[in-house]
Design an enzyme around this catalytic site. Structure first.
Site, PDB file in Angstrom:
ATOM      1  CG  ASP A   1      -2.308  -1.541   0.921  1.00  0.00           C
ATOM      2  OD1 ASP A   1      -1.553  -2.169   0.204  1.00  0.00           O
ATOM      3  OD2 ASP A   1      -2.676  -1.525   1.515  1.00  0.00           O
TER       4      ASP A   1
ATOM      5  CD  GLU B   1      -4.102  -4.805   8.738  1.00  0.00           C
ATOM      6  OE1 GLU B   1      -4.482  -4.030   9.958  1.00  0.00           O
ATOM      7  OE2 GLU B   1      -4.331  -4.422   7.795  1.00  0.00           O
TER       8      GLU B   1
END
Ligand code: 6A9
Length: 767
Positions: free
Chosen positions: A505, A737
């Site tokens: 990202d 995460e």
């Protein structure tokens, strides 16, 4: 636009499935061919529920409510905002049984399921829910449990109600299940098995769609009931009353709900009996359930040790349980989704529904991302393939069957209303220029030695199409260079325009996206792709040469060096139109027109040095790729520099694992916009750290001048990763995460079993 999206041309290719024969032969996943996988906990986005692997499946599920003034929170879909202390499968074999522990304030729920084969429709199953509470008050607060069954577009459900209030049995039929009987047994006291006093309510309502079940129940609750157990004060509570359904859409099906309200502790059991199974001597409940569960648990522990050998490696019992839970969360997070994606040829092009598709896949996170993600799945399957290779092969085949006529597989799979309900609209559209790393090939590489030939034969044309699509659409400016498409185009809005395709990202790339860019990670993924395709082709006796030649060229260390070694940085790097001096700055609004309110100031990017073609000065995960995918030769003169960057505390080394971006990078922990906190700009991610361990382990076992160094790094990194993920799980109850590089704490969303569960393979040293 009708002409544009008609039967011909690019529009049609965008939304039509790839013409190669399906990787999954027709019927191969249904109740006839795969009865043991027909029923499952394939609704990972609910705390507890099951469905079948069919397009318009019957679903069953659980909701609960701690009764209090004003109603309390109704629990159903996994939401971070519910603030549960923990929840997760502590055992789950991906097929026949599972045990989950849930902690919601003072209430503890244990949800178990067990399957029993038989008949032609996927057999029977039973549930046991054990509710306990820390007795903080006397009498303990009331707990309501809602068990439901709902149809979705087909099938019938017939309630059998006792005393007008207790839904005891549901008799039903659906296309794939034939006739069945679902029974809700009376609650009992744990251990003694004595009857438990409870209050009952039920509801038979049109279903507004599976994504609106919580809403339906909420709108049907009313505080009109009174709980009156012998010797207890009378208490008002919320119970189900017919609400007339939700306004809006025509009904999609029917839902039947059984509400049981009681004071914990209690045991509640449900049995599902398939009409086609030979009548069993006794229901799978009570003592029979306990005995079968004990057998499953023992078999699970044994199989776990046989597969991963953690006891043999000296891990403690709590450490082994942690690893079992990590694996179980991935297996229990496997879902079956059906529907279509919303796709577009490129940003700005019209959105159109993709082809109807089914996807059997694990998910990164049951709460936040309960759907399929392409590159995540390759990492999930590295773990799953060790536990159950056949299961992994099915998942891989499902993914490859999602391919469109161009050879594109959408990155994020948002199939059906339940999945879509979890995604903000701006994230729904998938653009067909956008790739994602082909990590499924990492999993396939592992499965290859034992993979049956017919499976590989069916996969092969699709693998070739996928590889060709990547080669064609993500080609870079020069031969053997590659470039991720679909970077953010509005440069001035971001500190660095994102590259979602890469999976990393906001990891900093060239400041000014341009066709001149060369992306190092993608080049390395392509080398891996060529290598795996060559191996598959060789197994099948298909022409190997084109793949082998590509693999060789992409692995050639001199060529790699020419294209990606930045002497001025002493590191491997991306190349592109890049300014090394950019910053975000508040721009005062333009003066307001007369009579208009003043505009808000805007955060915009200031470029303090003109961009030019050069290597990108961002040391981090991307710089490691030639090592991560073991393309760099063990005797490469550049290996020491890469190992140094890894081990340097100013750069990538933290006590919790390798950070994604060097601490001394200008982008380290920088926000990308006002609303976009740093993501891949410093924190520790387990997927890349797993690749690092695997690579170091590889260099440590290959002859070469840096063998000892690699071995040393390997040992330290492995220790740091395992220790931290374990400790954070013990402290917080969850896998996360990613992890903070400064204090090790879990960050981003939770639970995130997904690739974080690769910690199991790190413990097992299974690469
Ligand atoms: C946001 C918000 C309820 C981002 O794990 C899945 C992906 C990875 O593939 C990728 O590498 N995650 C990583 O950078 C999560 C992506 C979530 C996008 C959708 C919707 C939902 O709010």
């Amino acid at each position: 636009s009708a002409a544009r999206w008609g039967t011909w041309g690019a529009g049609a290719r965008l939304v039509s499935p790839h013409p190669a024969p399906r990787a999954l032969p027709p019927g191969s996943t249904g109740p006839g061919a795969a009865p043991s996988r027909f029923w499952g906990t394939y609704r990972p986005h609910v705390y507890f529920g099951m469905k079948t692997r069919s397009p318009r499946a019957l679903v069953t599920g659980l909701m609960w409510l701690q009764q209090q003034e004003g109603g309390g929170g109704l629990r159903h879909t996994c939401e971070e905002s519910d603030g549960l202390g923990r929840y997760g499968w502590v055992m789950h074999d991906g097929e026949s049984f599972g045990v989950q522990e849930i902690r919601d304030g003072t209430v503890e729920l244990r949800t178990e399921f067990l399957k029993r084969p038989g008949g032609e429709h996927g057999g029977d199953w039973s549930w046991r829910v054990t509710a306990r509470t820390e007795n903080t008050t006397s009498p303990p607060p009331l707990l309501s449990l809602f068990f439901y069954a709902a149809t979705d577009g087909q099938g019938t459900l017939e309630p059998q109600v006792e005393n007008g209030t207790r839904l005891a049995v549901v008799k039903g039929t659906t296309e794939e299940l034939g006739h069945f009987t679902l029974s809700f047994l009376r609650p009992t006291v744990p251990d003694s098995g004595d009857p438990k006093h409870a209050s009952y309510h039920w509801l038979d309502a049109p279903s507004p769609g599976l994504h609106r079940l919580t809403e339906l129940v909420r709108s049907s609750l009313s505080p009109r009931s009174v709980f009156s157990a012998p010797g207890r004060p009378r208490r008002r509570f919320f119970a189900l009353y017919p609400s007339g359904g939700l306004p809006g859409d025509p009904p999609r099906g029917q839902v039947l709900l059984h509400q049981v309200t009681l004071e914990p502790p209690a045991v509640l059991e449900v049995t599902f009996e398939s009409g086609s199974a030979a009548p069993a001597p006794e229901p799978l409940a009570g003592a029979a359930f306990s005995a079968a569960m004990a057998r499953h648990e023992a078999a699970f522990r044994q199989r776990f040790e046989a597969t991963f050998g953690l006891a043999g490696k000296g891990f403690t019992v709590p450490e082994q349980r942690f690893a079992q839970a990590a694996l179980s969360e991935v297996l229990g997070g496997i879902g079956y989704f059906h529907g279509h994606s919303l796709v577009q040829a490129a940003p700005g092009e019209p959105a159109v529904p993709g082809a109807e598709a089914a996807l059997f896949t694990a998910v990164p996170s049951r709460s936040f991302f309960p759907r399929g993600f392409l590159w995540d799945e390759g990492f999930h399957q590295l773990l799953v393939s060790r536990w159950d290779p056949a299961l992994s092969r099915e998942v891989l085949a499902h993914w490859l069957d999602l391919m469109n006529a161009e050879g594109w597989i959408p990155r994020e799979q948002i199939l059906g209303d339940e999945a879509r309900a979890k995604v903000p609209p701006e994230f729904v559209l998938q653009s067909s220029e956008t790739a994602n790393p082909p990590t499924l090939l990492l999993a396939l590489e592992r499965l290859l030695p034992a993979a049956p030939r017919p499976f590989l034969q069916r996969l092969f044309p699709r693998l070739c199409a996928w590889y060709a699509w990547l080669n064609r659409t993500q080609a870079g400016p020069e031969p053997l260079s590659f470039r991720w498409r679909g970077r953010d185009t509005e440069h001035q809005r971001f500190l660095n325009p994102k590259t979602l395709a890469s999976g990393l990202d906001d990891y900093p790339r060239a400041s000014h996206p341009s066709p001149q860019e060369r992306h190092l990670d993608l080049r390395c993924w392509m080398a891996l792709g060529a290598r795996v395709l060559a191996a598959v082709a060789e197994r099948l006796g298909e022409p190997v040469e084109p793949f082998r030649a590509a693999a060789q060229a992409l692995t050639d260390n001199e060529l790699l060096e020419q294209m990606h070694w930045a002497p001025e940085l002493g590191a491997f790097a991306d190349y592109g139109n890049h300014s090394a001096a950019v910053a975000m700055r508040w721009q005062p609004p333009a003066p307001a027109a007369p009579g208009q309110p003043p505009a808000a100031p805007q955060l915009v990017r200031e470029v303090r040095e003109a961009p030019r073609l050069r290597f990108v000065d961002a040391l981090g995960y991307v710089s490691l790729f030639p090592v991560l995918l073991q393309l760099l030769r063990a005797d490469s003169p550049h290996l020491p520099a890469v190992l140094d960057a890894m081990r340097s505390e100013r750069q990538l080394w933290s006590p919790y694992g390798l950070r994604s971006l060097a601490r001394d990078s200008a982008f380290y922990l920088r926000r990308n916009t006002q609303h976009d906190p740093p993501y891949w700009r410093g924190s520790v991610w387990l997927n890349i750290n797993y690749l690092a361990l695997r690579a170091l382990h590889g260099y440590a076992s290959t002859e070469g001048p840096h063998r000892e160094r690699a071995a040393q790094l390997y040992r330290e990194l492995r220790h740091n990763l395992i220790t931290n993920v374990y400790r954070q799980h013990a402290d917080s109850g969850f896998l996360w995460e990613h992890y903070s590089d400064s204090n090790g704490r879990g960050q981003g969303c939770r639970p995130f079993a997904g690739w974080t569960a690769l910690v199991v393979l790190a413990m097992a040293e299974d690469y």
